[in-house]
Design a protein around this motif. Structure first.
Motif, PDB file in Angstrom:
ATOM      1  N   ASN A   1     -42.810 -56.981 -26.738  1.00 17.90           N
ATOM      2  CA  ASN A   1     -43.899 -57.774 -26.189  1.00 17.90           C
ATOM      3  C   ASN A   1     -44.923 -58.063 -27.282  1.00 17.90           C
ATOM      4  OD1 ASN A   1     -45.543 -55.496 -26.442  1.00 17.90           O
ATOM      5  ND2 ASN A   1     -45.337 -54.928 -24.298  1.00 17.90           N
ATOM      6  N   PRO A   2     -45.981 -58.811 -26.977  1.00 19.79           N
ATOM      7  CA  PRO A   2     -46.950 -59.170 -28.014  1.00 19.79           C
ATOM      8  C   PRO A   2     -47.583 -57.969 -28.722  1.00 19.79           C
ATOM      9  CG  PRO A   2     -47.343 -60.487 -26.064  1.00 19.79           C
ATOM     10  CD  PRO A   2     -46.299 -59.480 -25.703  1.00 19.79           C
ATOM     11  N   GLY A   3     -47.712 -56.860 -28.017  1.00 19.71           N
ATOM     12  CA  GLY A   3     -48.290 -55.664 -28.623  1.00 19.71           C
ATOM     13  C   GLY A   3     -47.288 -54.835 -29.397  1.00 19.71           C
ATOM     14  N   GLY A   4     -46.039 -55.269 -29.444  1.00 19.09           N
ATOM     15  CA  GLY A   4     -45.012 -54.525 -30.162  1.00 19.09           C
ATOM     16  C   GLY A   4     -44.284 -53.509 -29.309  1.00 19.09           C
ATOM     17  N   GLY A   5     -44.576 -53.480 -28.014  1.00 22.16           N
ATOM     18  CA  GLY A   5     -43.892 -52.542 -27.124  1.00 22.16           C
ATOM     19  C   GLY A   5     -42.459 -52.977 -26.866  1.00 22.16           C
ATOM     20  N   LEU A   6     -41.561 -52.040 -26.926  1.00 22.30           N
ATOM     21  CA  LEU A   6     -40.148 -52.312 -26.686  1.00 22.30           C
ATOM     22  C   LEU A   6     -39.941 -52.551 -25.197  1.00 22.30           C
ATOM     23  CD1 LEU A   6     -37.299 -52.347 -28.004  1.00 22.30           C
ATOM     24  CD2 LEU A   6     -37.121 -49.939 -27.387  1.00 22.30           C
ATOM     25  N   THR A   7     -39.449 -53.729 -24.839  1.00 29.64           N
ATOM     26  CA  THR A   7     -39.211 -54.047 -23.430  1.00 29.64           C
ATOM     27  C   THR A   7     -37.729 -54.097 -23.087  1.00 29.64           C
ATOM     28  OG1 THR A   7     -39.315 -56.434 -23.835  1.00 29.64           O
ATOM     29  CG2 THR A   7     -41.372 -55.334 -23.213  1.00 29.64           C
ATOM     30  N   SER A   8     -36.885 -54.201 -24.121  1.00 29.65           N
ATOM     31  CA  SER A   8     -35.450 -54.250 -23.869  1.00 29.65           C
ATOM     32  C   SER A   8     -34.695 -53.809 -25.116  1.00 29.65           C
ATOM     33  CB  SER A   8     -35.039 -55.677 -23.490  1.00 29.65           C
ATOM     34  OG  SER A   8     -33.641 -55.770 -23.363  1.00 29.65           O
ATOM     35  N   LEU A   9     -33.620 -53.082 -24.890  1.00 31.39           N
ATOM     36  CA  LEU A   9     -32.728 -52.651 -25.971  1.00 31.39           C
ATOM     37  C   LEU A   9     -31.306 -52.786 -25.466  1.00 31.39           C
ATOM     38  CD1 LEU A   9     -31.982 -51.206 -28.652  1.00 31.39           C
ATOM     39  CD2 LEU A   9     -32.325 -49.048 -27.438  1.00 31.39           C
ATOM     40  N   SER A  10     -30.497 -53.547 -26.203  1.00 32.53           N
ATOM     41  CA  SER A  10     -29.094 -53.720 -25.836  1.00 32.53           C
ATOM     42  C   SER A  10     -28.226 -53.330 -27.014  1.00 32.53           C
ATOM     43  CB  SER A  10     -28.801 -55.182 -25.482  1.00 32.53           C
ATOM     44  OG  SER A  10     -29.596 -55.593 -24.410  1.00 32.53           O
ATOM     45  N   LEU A  11     -27.136 -52.643 -26.715  1.00 31.27           N
ATOM     46  CA  LEU A  11     -26.175 -52.248 -27.739  1.00 31.27           C
ATOM     47  C   LEU A  11     -24.831 -52.870 -27.391  1.00 31.27           C
ATOM     48  CD1 LEU A  11     -27.041 -48.437 -27.937  1.00 31.27           C
ATOM     49  CD2 LEU A  11     -27.910 -50.281 -29.378  1.00 31.27           C
TER      50      LEU A  11
ATOM     51  N   PRO B   1     -28.296 -57.995 -37.958  1.00 30.94           N
ATOM     52  CA  PRO B   1     -27.377 -58.942 -38.602  1.00 30.94           C
ATOM     53  C   PRO B   1     -25.933 -58.826 -38.110  1.00 30.94           C
ATOM     54  CG  PRO B   1     -28.822 -57.957 -40.237  1.00 30.94           C
ATOM     55  CD  PRO B   1     -29.078 -57.240 -38.948  1.00 30.94           C
ATOM     56  N   ASP B   2     -25.509 -57.615 -37.765  1.00 34.70           N
ATOM     57  CA  ASP B   2     -24.131 -57.417 -37.300  1.00 34.70           C
ATOM     58  C   ASP B   2     -23.997 -57.564 -35.780  1.00 34.70           C
ATOM     59  OD1 ASP B   2     -25.424 -55.149 -36.473  1.00 34.70           O
ATOM     60  OD2 ASP B   2     -24.309 -53.793 -37.786  1.00 34.70           O
ATOM     61  N   ARG B   3     -25.103 -57.910 -35.096  1.00 33.97           N
ATOM     62  CA  ARG B   3     -25.160 -58.140 -33.652  1.00 33.97           C
ATOM     63  C   ARG B   3     -24.872 -56.887 -32.822  1.00 33.97           C
ATOM     64  NH1 ARG B   3     -27.732 -62.633 -33.509  1.00 33.97           N
ATOM     65  NH2 ARG B   3     -26.683 -64.065 -32.158  1.00 33.97           N
ATOM     66  N   LEU B   4     -24.941 -55.704 -33.429  1.00 28.32           N
ATOM     67  CA  LEU B   4     -24.708 -54.475 -32.677  1.00 28.32           C
ATOM     68  C   LEU B   4     -25.917 -54.107 -31.821  1.00 28.32           C
ATOM     69  CD1 LEU B   4     -22.947 -52.199 -35.334  1.00 28.32           C
ATOM     70  CD2 LEU B   4     -21.916 -53.531 -33.495  1.00 28.32           C
ATOM     71  N   VAL B   5     -27.097 -54.491 -32.279  1.00 28.48           N
ATOM     72  CA  VAL B   5     -28.350 -54.111 -31.625  1.00 28.48           C
ATOM     73  C   VAL B   5     -29.162 -55.365 -31.334  1.00 28.48           C
ATOM     74  CG1 VAL B   5     -30.542 -52.897 -31.959  1.00 28.48           C
ATOM     75  CG2 VAL B   5     -28.420 -51.882 -32.807  1.00 28.48           C
ATOM     76  N   THR B   6     -29.720 -55.449 -30.130  1.00 30.32           N
ATOM     77  CA  THR B   6     -30.655 -56.521 -29.777  1.00 30.32           C
ATOM     78  C   THR B   6     -31.859 -55.872 -29.116  1.00 30.32           C
ATOM     79  OG1 THR B   6     -28.875 -58.119 -29.459  1.00 30.32           O
ATOM     80  CG2 THR B   6     -30.989 -58.652 -28.466  1.00 30.32           C
ATOM     81  N   VAL B   7     -33.053 -56.203 -29.626  1.00 33.95           N
ATOM     82  CA  VAL B   7     -34.290 -55.654 -29.069  1.00 33.95           C
ATOM     83  C   VAL B   7     -35.195 -56.795 -28.626  1.00 33.95           C
ATOM     84  CG1 VAL B   7     -34.226 -53.570 -30.490  1.00 33.95           C
ATOM     85  CG2 VAL B   7     -35.498 -55.558 -31.283  1.00 33.95           C
ATOM     86  N   THR B   8     -36.024 -56.507 -27.641  1.00 30.21           N
ATOM     87  CA  THR B   8     -37.072 -57.434 -27.217  1.00 30.21           C
ATOM     88  C   THR B   8     -38.374 -56.651 -27.229  1.00 30.21           C
ATOM     89  OG1 THR B   8     -35.537 -58.672 -25.831  1.00 30.21           O
ATOM     90  CG2 THR B   8     -37.878 -58.961 -25.368  1.00 30.21           C
TER      91      THR B   8
ATOM     92  N   SER C   1     -34.743 -50.383 -37.534  1.00 30.52           N
ATOM     93  CA  SER C   1     -34.919 -51.503 -38.462  1.00 30.52           C
ATOM     94  C   SER C   1     -35.077 -52.817 -37.698  1.00 30.52           C
ATOM     95  CB  SER C   1     -33.714 -51.569 -39.400  1.00 30.52           C
ATOM     96  OG  SER C   1     -33.747 -52.733 -40.165  1.00 30.52           O
ATOM     97  N   THR C   2     -34.246 -53.016 -36.701  1.00 28.63           N
ATOM     98  CA  THR C   2     -34.323 -54.240 -35.891  1.00 28.63           C
ATOM     99  C   THR C   2     -35.633 -54.276 -35.114  1.00 28.63           C
ATOM    100  OG1 THR C   2     -31.905 -54.189 -35.706  1.00 28.63           O
ATOM    101  CG2 THR C   2     -33.081 -55.630 -34.185  1.00 28.63           C
ATOM    102  N   TYR C   3     -36.046 -53.146 -34.587  1.00 23.80           N
ATOM    103  CA  TYR C   3     -37.309 -53.056 -33.857  1.00 23.80           C
ATOM    104  C   TYR C   3     -38.487 -53.397 -34.775  1.00 23.80           C
ATOM    105  CZ  TYR C   3     -41.373 -50.891 -31.713  1.00 23.80           C
ATOM    106  OH  TYR C   3     -42.641 -50.660 -31.228  1.00 23.80           O
ATOM    107  N   ARG C   4     -38.517 -52.832 -35.980  1.00 18.76           N
ATOM    108  CA  ARG C   4     -39.612 -53.102 -36.919  1.00 18.76           C
ATOM    109  C   ARG C   4     -39.678 -54.590 -37.276  1.00 18.76           C
ATOM    110  NH1 ARG C   4     -38.313 -47.923 -38.823  1.00 18.76           N
ATOM    111  NH2 ARG C   4     -36.789 -48.746 -40.273  1.00 18.76           N
ATOM    112  N   LYS C   5     -38.529 -55.214 -37.472  1.00 17.94           N
ATOM    113  CA  LYS C   5     -38.521 -56.654 -37.780  1.00 17.94           C
ATOM    114  C   LYS C   5     -39.057 -57.469 -36.604  1.00 17.94           C
ATOM    115  CE  LYS C   5     -34.720 -56.368 -41.063  1.00 17.94           C
ATOM    116  NZ  LYS C   5     -33.286 -56.581 -41.255  1.00 17.94           N
TER     117      LYS C   5
END
Length: 172
Positions: free
Chosen positions: A56-66, A47-54, A84-88
């Motif tokens: 894949n369909p299986g839930g694997g983290l492919t990108s993390l930006s701070l 919500p505060d735009r500090l963290v952005t995650v991407t 929290s952002t990853y879980r969402k």
């Protein structure tokens, strides 16, 4: 003429054409579902735009930006925000996967039930923990007292022999 699925067909050639149309439609639907699943990539920001995650369909983290402002957060708070952002994001990807599969196989299919059984349980939305101001002001946090370990019950089979001084290599 009676067909295996309980109906009457006057023209066997018409019945074959109908089966071919159904097969082609099912194949097209399956191909679309495959493409939808492959493209089921979710990018989500906190919500505060500090963290952005991407993910894949299986839930694997492919990108993390701070964002640069993320450095101003205490590490524990930033880690919590990332998780929290990853879980969402993984929940959204899972919901979309279920939607795609339900459209292909039906809501009550074994395939949808199987996918549901592989998903982790949904977490209740919990308020974010209050930030610990002690780190910000240079005050060491109060150490939490260690919980005592429960004592191990003594077994009736315990003969009191001390195995600490046994040569386990077999080279007496």
């Amino acid at each position: 003429m009676t067909v295996p699925f309980g109906g009457h067909v006057r023209d066997p050639q018409e019945w074959m054409r109908e089966q071919e149309r159904r097969s082609a439609a099912l194949l097209a639907k399956a191909e679309q579902a495959k493409a939808d699943l492959e493209n089921n990539v979710v990018t989500l920001s906190s919500p505060d735009r500090l963290v952005t995650v991407t993910v894949n369909p299986g839930g694997g983290l492919t990108s993390l930006s701070l964002s640069p402002q993320a450095q101003e957060r205490p590490p524990a708070q930033l880690a919590s925000l990332i998780m929290s952002t990853y879980r969402k994001a993984t929940t959204r990807a899972a919901d979309r996967t279920l939607e795609i599969m339900a459209g292909l196989t039906g809501e009550d299919s074994d395939a949808v039930d199987f996918i549901k059984s592989t998903l982790p349980p949904r977490e209740e939305t919990q308020p974010a923990p209050e930030p610990d101001d002690s780190a910000r002001f240079g005050v060491p946090a109060e150490p939490q007292p260690a919980k005592p370990r429960p004592s191990r019950p003594v077994s009736d089979e315990d003969d009191g022999e001390d195995f600490q001084h046994v040569d386990w290599t077999g080279r007496s």
